[in-house]
Write an enzyme that holds these catalytic residues in place. Sequence first.
Site, PDB file in Angstrom:
ATOM      1  N   ILE A 222       0.823  -1.203   0.000  1.00 40.25           N
ATOM      2  CA  ILE A 222       0.000   0.000   0.000  1.00 40.25           C
ATOM      3  C   ILE A 222       0.860   1.256   0.000  1.00 40.25           C
ATOM      4  CG2 ILE A 222      -0.239   0.319   2.498  1.00 40.25           C
ATOM      5  CD1 ILE A 222      -3.296   0.672   1.952  1.00 40.25           C
ATOM      6  N   ASP A 223       2.110   1.141   0.480  1.00 43.24           N
ATOM      7  CA  ASP A 223       3.018   2.293   0.547  1.00 43.24           C
ATOM      8  C   ASP A 223       3.608   2.673  -0.808  1.00 43.24           C
ATOM      9  OD1 ASP A 223       2.573   2.303   3.234  1.00 43.24           O
ATOM     10  OD2 ASP A 223       4.520   1.482   3.801  1.00 43.24           O
ATOM     11  N   MET A 266      -0.118   6.086   6.276  1.00 43.78           N
ATOM     12  CA  MET A 266       0.855   5.013   6.107  1.00 43.78           C
ATOM     13  C   MET A 266       2.065   5.500   5.317  1.00 43.78           C
ATOM     14  SD  MET A 266      -2.067   2.285   5.293  1.00 43.78           S
ATOM     15  CE  MET A 266      -2.917   3.676   4.603  1.00 43.78           C
ATOM     16  N   GLY A 267       3.187   4.846   5.540  1.00 36.14           N
ATOM     17  CA  GLY A 267       4.428   5.192   4.871  1.00 36.14           C
ATOM     18  C   GLY A 267       5.590   4.917   5.787  1.00 36.14           C
ATOM     19  N   ARG A 379      -6.629   0.544   4.969  1.00 35.30           N
ATOM     20  CA  ARG A 379      -6.151  -0.773   4.533  1.00 35.30           C
ATOM     21  C   ARG A 379      -7.288  -1.756   4.272  1.00 35.30           C
ATOM     22  NH1 ARG A 379      -1.181  -2.959   7.321  1.00 35.30           N
ATOM     23  NH2 ARG A 379      -2.637  -4.416   8.269  1.00 35.30           N
TER      24      ARG A 379
END
EC number: 2.7.1.11
Length: 480
Positions: A222-223, A266-267, A379
């Site tokens: 997802i990042d 996120m990240g 997510r």
Amino acid sequence: MASSASPETPKPKIITGPGGYVLEDVPHLSDYIPDLPVYTNPLQDNPAYSVVKQYFVHVDDTVPQKIVVHKDSPRGVHFRRAGPRQKVYFHSDDVRACIVTCGGLCPGLNTVIREIVCGLYHMYGVKKVLGIDGGYRGFYAKNTVHLDPKVVNDIHKRGGTVLGTSRGGHDTTKIVDSIYDRGINQVYIIGGDGTQRGASVIFEEVRRRGLKVSVVGIPKTIDNDVPVIDRSFGFDTAVEEAQRAINAAHVESESFENGIGLVKLMGRYSGFIAMYATLASRDVDCCLIPESPFYLEGPGGLFEYIERRLKENGHMVLVIAEGAGQELLAEETTQKDASGNKLLQDVALWVSQRIKDHFSKERKMTINLKYIDPTYMIRAVPSNASDNVYCTLLAQSAVHGAMAGYTGYTSGLVNGRQTYIPFYRITEKQNHVVITDRMWARLLSSTNQPSFLHPKDIIEDKVDEEPSTPLLDNGNCTPK
């Protein structure tokens, strides 16, 4: 059990041509299994493909990694173009495929599962497809799940993964033993860089044993931190969902005097979601990502900028990627999760408290700070329309490659074209935001935030990023 002959670990398949042309090719079953039978591709009799002008991808079709070149530049690195081949190395009735999902959740997982199953069934007539329950350890610790088009028909409308997932649990010997014992000859592995490293090890063991098994990866993160490919599936959905959190933060902040909305996104090592969500929103006043160091106090620091924005606008929105500013925390952890990722401190919560303390104790200024963490909400959502289409392309490309006898590769989009990328290119490093390129400059001009960099730092970064030769350019496809 199949032959345990141990051929040497293969070197990368590199093919060169005129004008500096380099093809980083993917392995093929015929590389280590001689005299394999070849079959006519059943797609040529498939009604869905009857309208296609050219059924099959030409054997010499490749896709360049780098498309912005100078007139004297070498042609550079290419990857094999994905798609159906005229001949296949599996008879449909002999195929016994399996699908496994590993690592964290990501929008689009169920869509990829669905399209692999439907692609095998409808395009190639493959009826035997198994789902591995619960990630890598499901190969040897759990029962399999039967998959067919009816079972997976509506799963793309749901978030998560119907197969279940887990981190860790990679035992190469047990996994390959299970593959052999179950008679599986096509393995589709959906996961991030750690999962793809595991897939690479599985491929090497399969090859060492001389098994006719295609091992195929579909990159999931997802990042968006997988290198080489344009983007990973689920990323568009994540950016879209992040907008909801940013919008809520904006509404909260402008409704109170000196309101601050702080959103954690996120990240872990790459700030792509935070950067793209900030650019898309236009409501964000400051974006902090792992690639761009920042400091809190002193001239040009975050506190000074926040105070200025509050005096100018009366409110502000701050977006922080989870991996940003870890070096500022007093206690850095060395612990790791089951996937080998370093466990991060909650920097966003820490920054929130530091902001409150600074303005209440040192500046004697009343602020209203609202902290929003939408991580698990993002997510867990189903993929949006754009990601659904992308997941379909990834899944079908993976199926075409496996049926054509390719193995040890990841299916990915490079410069808008589906390609087959050798595992080692996907696992050699991570994709990062380049803070000296135009995309980050666009963000800075949008938010008007300080860069938190000194001119000396920028010069040093540019020197470090310059490739030693044109052929070694990393070909990052993130827009410049």
